[in-house]
Design a protein around this motif. Structure first.
Motif, PDB file in Angstrom:
ATOM      1  N   UNK A 110       0.744  -1.160   0.129  1.00  0.00           N
ATOM      2  CA  UNK A 110      -0.108   0.014   0.115  1.00  0.00           C
ATOM      3  C   UNK A 110       1.005   1.140  -0.003  1.00  0.00           C
ATOM      4  N   UNK A 111       0.655   2.191  -0.998  1.00  0.00           N
ATOM      5  CA  UNK A 111       1.151   3.460  -1.167  1.00  0.00           C
ATOM      6  C   UNK A 111       2.639   3.171  -1.649  1.00  0.00           C
ATOM      7  N   UNK A 112       3.068   2.391  -2.015  1.00  0.00           N
ATOM      8  CA  UNK A 112       4.483   2.145  -2.533  1.00  0.00           C
ATOM      9  C   UNK A 112       4.413   2.295  -4.206  1.00  0.00           C
ATOM     10  N   UNK A 113       5.580   2.427  -4.868  1.00  0.00           N
ATOM     11  CA  UNK A 113       5.618   2.548  -6.325  1.00  0.00           C
ATOM     12  C   UNK A 113       6.831   1.664  -6.627  1.00  0.00           C
ATOM     13  N   UNK A 114       6.745   1.384  -8.074  1.00  0.00           N
ATOM     14  CA  UNK A 114       7.803   0.616  -8.572  1.00  0.00           C
ATOM     15  C   UNK A 114       8.479   0.888  -9.968  1.00  0.00           C
ATOM     16  N   UNK A 115       9.316   0.463 -10.369  1.00  0.00           N
ATOM     17  CA  UNK A 115      10.179   0.961 -11.718  1.00  0.00           C
ATOM     18  C   UNK A 115       9.357   0.071 -12.596  1.00  0.00           C
ATOM     19  N   UNK A 116       8.920   0.850 -13.829  1.00  0.00           N
ATOM     20  CA  UNK A 116       8.536   0.067 -15.218  1.00  0.00           C
ATOM     21  C   UNK A 116       9.730   0.387 -16.276  1.00  0.00           C
ATOM     22  N   UNK A 172       9.245  -3.922 -11.468  1.00  0.00           N
ATOM     23  CA  UNK A 172       8.812  -5.263 -11.886  1.00  0.00           C
ATOM     24  C   UNK A 172       9.500  -5.519 -13.209  1.00  0.00           C
ATOM     25  N   UNK A 173       9.840  -6.732 -13.247  1.00  0.00           N
ATOM     26  CA  UNK A 173      10.324  -7.433 -14.415  1.00  0.00           C
ATOM     27  C   UNK A 173       9.115  -8.011 -15.249  1.00  0.00           C
ATOM     28  N   UNK A 174       9.278  -8.206 -16.385  1.00  0.00           N
ATOM     29  CA  UNK A 174       8.290  -9.006 -17.497  1.00  0.00           C
ATOM     30  C   UNK A 174       9.041 -10.018 -18.130  1.00  0.00           C
ATOM     31  N   UNK A 175       8.396 -11.013 -18.378  1.00  0.00           N
ATOM     32  CA  UNK A 175       8.986 -12.317 -18.976  1.00  0.00           C
ATOM     33  C   UNK A 175       8.029 -12.749 -19.971  1.00  0.00           C
TER      34      UNK A 175
END
Length: 341
Positions: free
Chosen positions: A87-93, A153-156
């Protein structure tokens, strides 16, 4: 007698279970047991945690695992990633790169509704836990985060029990160097150049290549695949072990290899979805035109099976799932026979 029958039935269940578990798993079955991963639209999205990580460090981690920082192509992908975020966090895309248009780290186009928010080239994107909408994507400086970013977040790409990696090296690689680069990917380092030995895999790869942003003519995408000419059998075979499969997808007038030494004949996948023979020792292709010559780098396409590195979370978990399902079905059948149900 009944005891012997029960033992036989038990071992039959185990045998069938093992066979079923070895079949191609769905994406959800493939990531079973990993609370940091989710499957959306056939892709695997994985949350990673690292305090105050920069965008570039995050992308390097994703590439080392055989993916890229997550590109976004649908609302459902945003929703799924937000659900994995605290909650309330953010992540690189994925990032935005200079060129004809905004691109993600995996060279896919940034979707229109996201691109409309981007006004500065070379800024990165983060996803913020919020109202599950594309509008939650905001700009941050890629090198020095304006606010603490502790996740990414990594995407595969997922296909039938394996991940497939599309790489765009800054420096050109020949086929042997590409093989080495693929071997350094994965957890553990277990990658290899992709072997397209079936029509289903060929169609999957073609669809992914079609999603890549088109380069200006006369450039085209050329990916090394793990096929090489065998001087012993005088056939094209897969990998260092030299396995053979009847599936072929040659371009028109291919294999055109008469002017290439037998020991230097390797195969690339083209943007058109067919195969051409190129020199293993070359790191680029040259296209001659009346005006000028164009140099196209050979790109990287690797594959690896993450279940091999973590059987507890994958094959064993799947084995238990299938076994439990089989036992439940047999129990129901026995109850029906006894008139319980």
């Amino acid at each position: 007698m009944m005891g012997k029958i029960s033992i036989i039935v038990f071992f039959c269940i185990i045998a069938v279970t093992i066979i079923e578990a070895k079949k191609s798993l769905t994406c959800d079955e493939y990531i079973a047991g990993n609370p940091m991963q989710v499957c959306v639209d056939g892709y695997i999205f994985e949350r990673n945690d690292e305090a105050m990580v920069t965008w570039q460090d995050a992308e390097d981690v994703c590439k080392g695992k055989g993916g890229h920082l997550a590109s976004v192509t649908s609302d459902s992908q945003v929703i799924a990633m937000e659900m994995l975020l605290p909650t309330g966090e953010q992540a690189w895309l994925g990032t935005v790169q200079a060129g004809t248009g905004p691109l993600n780290a995996d060279n896919t186009e940034v979707t229109t509704d996201v691109a409309a928010q981007i006004t500065t080239v070379d800024n990165a994107l983060v996803i913020v836990d919020g109202d599950m909408a594309i509008a939650d994507l905001v700009e941050l400086n890629a090198a020095t985060p304006a606010t603490p970013v502790n996740h990414f977040f990594c995407k595969y790409n997922y296909f039938h029990n394996r991940k497939i990696y599309f790489g765009f090296p800054d420096t050109a690689l020949n086929q042997p160097d590409t093989a080495t680069a693929c071997e350094m990917l994965g957890e553990p380092k277990d990658g290899r150049i992709i072997q397209i030995d079936s029509g289903k895999l060929q169609n999957f790869v073609n669809a992914e290549v079609d999603r890549l942003v088109e380069k200006a003519d006369p450039e085209e995408y050329l990916f090394w695949i793990n096929m090489k000419y065998s001087e012993t059998t005088m056939k094209y075979k897969w990998g260092v072990e030299g396995t053979y499969s009847p599936f072929r997808k040659w371009c028109t007038a291919q294999p055109d290899d008469e002017e290439i030494d037998a020991a230097d004949r390797c195969v690339v996948l083209t943007a058109a979805g067919c195969w051409k023979v190129k020199r293993c020792s070359r790191s680029f292709d040259i296209i001659f035109t009346p005006i000028a010559s164009t140099f196209n780098l050979f790109l990287t396409m690797c594959e690896f099976d993450i279940r091999e590195s973590n059987p507890t979370n994958h094959e064993l978990f799947t084995l238990i799932q299938v076994l439990r399902s089989n036992v439940n079905e047999i129990t129901k059948d026995c109850k029906r026979c006894k008139g319980v149900e």
